[in-house]
Design an enzyme around this catalytic site. Sequence first.
Site, PDB file in Angstrom:
ATOM      1  N   GLU A 105      44.369  24.895 -50.592  1.00  0.00           N
ATOM      2  CA  GLU A 105      43.313  24.457 -51.519  1.00  0.00           C
ATOM      3  C   GLU A 105      43.164  22.939 -51.491  1.00  0.00           C
ATOM      4  OE1 GLU A 105      43.152  27.691 -55.074  1.00  0.00           O
ATOM      5  OE2 GLU A 105      45.100  26.739 -54.791  1.00  0.00           O
ATOM      6  N   GLU A 125      48.639  33.996 -53.308  1.00  0.00           N
ATOM      7  CA  GLU A 125      48.833  34.128 -54.763  1.00  0.00           C
ATOM      8  C   GLU A 125      48.787  35.573 -55.242  1.00  0.00           C
ATOM      9  OE1 GLU A 125      47.457  29.949 -54.039  1.00  0.00           O
ATOM     10  OE2 GLU A 125      46.944  31.931 -53.276  1.00  0.00           O
TER      11      GLU A 125
END
Length: 699
Positions: A105, A125
């Site tokens: 990210e 995640e």
Amino acid sequence: MTARYALHGAVAFITLDNPPVNGLGYETRKSLCEGIERANADAAVTAIIITGAGKAFSGGADIREFNTPKMALQPDLHACIRTVELSAKPVIAAIHTVCMGGGLELSLGCHYRIAAPGAQIALPEVKLGLLPGAGGTQRLPRALGVENALNMIVSGEPVKSELLAMAPGQKLFDKLSKSVETLAEEALAFANEVADKRPLPLVRNLPATHAEADGYFQFARNTVRAVAKNFPAPVKCVDCVEAAVKKPFDDGLNFEKEQFIALMMTPESKALRHAFFGERAASKIPDVPESTPVREIRKVAVIGAGTMGGGISMNFLNAGIPVTILEMSAEALERGTGIMRKNYEGQVKKGKLKQEKLEQRMALLSTTTSYEDIKDADLVIEAVFEDMGVKEKVFKHLDAVMKPGAILASNTSTLDVNKIAGFTQRPQDVVGMHFFSPANVMKLLEVVRGAATAKDLLTTVMKVAKTIRKTAVVSGVCDGFIGNRMIEQYSRQALQMVEEGASPEQVDRAIEKFGFAMGPFRMSDLAGNDIGWAIRKRRYVEQPELKYSKVGDKLCELGRFGQKTGAGWYDYQPGKRDALPSPVVKELVEKHRKDAGITPRKIGNDEIVGRLVYALVNEAAHILEEGIASKASDIDMVYLTGYGFPLWRGGPLCYADTMGLHNVVTDMKRFGSQPGADAAFWTPAPLLLKLLAEGKPLV
């Protein structure tokens, strides 16, 4: 500083340096932002490169900060990425080795990305019951395309950088370097090349489109919901990627943040994070320093070529470690190695193994009928019949021939490792290594520490477990160790409920609906009902005060030992494993109740689940009190990796905390007060009452 700043000509290098994977904890985020601001304030700097020290660009957020005050400290990861995006000077991510989660990210917030080949790229995640919470669901679809991005986000699996670079129309990587070694040099040249280019490109400004968005997302949602029915995160990932397509970027980002926070509070995410940390904590033994030396393991010997011996051997062959199997006859060796080859050939047929790998592994295997041929092995594992007299003969042989310092391990599932060690003149070199069947598949390895087991031996065995890809949990010496000691109490309750009025099918269905891979009666049929029968007969002599239902004994007296005899609690057709309800068992149970004067009652599924799971919880609390397990998470790892406990519930002790200890203890007392109940069985362990009084959790 966990983000080092250095100048190379007109280019500022910010190197994330937070071992082992450059996690983006608060200190690292703070240092990174300070580096970006410092470079922008320096008129001599024309471009900025972010990279990672050691063997990672960044493994992502530090999940130890979740639900702690540090999580809210600014700059958070969103603020970090915004600082990068707003940099007046181009920021280039130089990606190598590992770029996952928040690390990916962060790179998506950079203006450019150059990646070394072989880098593992992922947003994992979902494996923690979460979704990418720092823009991953909004930026990756813009950089990689909606379908490719959604596949990565929902699976959580890593993809190599060179494969992603081949995706049509991808904007994830601007360039691939020639190698990891040349990455810094090539990133520097690239930074100088783009230093003056304006406007600076931002992933957030790219479109996220799909020609058939409505139909595609509905199809994706239905597919994911069917596959991941017990996990809420994958479906929320679909929702967030859909938001990337249908909402303005900032609205999508806010939606992602809301979903992330909601998921973080779910019991499923808490369970998955507990399992994540529990697996890592299992290798840490409280009184054994990490600096303890290890013994070298270059050659392994296995005593016994049966199902367990063959499976154990395959683990080491798969890891490239030579194995010698010892048996009493050439015929037994031929039979055992033939089964091993057949197992490997099955993998080849399924495309999971190449033929040359099969030959390489089998070439590492040798066989013998003489103890003299294994005397130079560094580790020998006994996998013979579960009888103390047989073990005694084996260990006396081993003691006589094995070289000094060799590790002598027993694969016993219940027997006293201290007694086994006493058959040798070197008890410090003896340990239990309890593999679970099938040993080449099951992840769990119970490492049984004897009273005299040396610390360097323990360190070595834990390292060996990692080498053969097992989750190792240390247990002290007691009857059944951690897993089988607990499962005995679970099985006692299963038999008791059948006696009271439930059917084996109802008990199995209830606990399987709860999430167990297999109910107690199907499990017993698979393992062999005679195993539990032998344990019960031993208990009748050793602990006559304990209450056991005799219904299982009567089943075994008919020779119904399970799948191996074609009949157990269920009937089985030749060549098939389907468990079919048995009229013979129904009649046997009804007669047993009548003979015992028991009026059957209706037992609800909630009671079935409660009695089975809380039987595990109560025994686990005793195990913790006695120091057989050093921490609660070790017990949960045993049940998650060896006994089919549902992952999304985190193990028996994590589940007990989720339910609340007050409710657990109240239910246990209620079970113990029912007519005909075994009140002694349901006496809460002192540890449960102590933690309840102190308002503390189990894990």
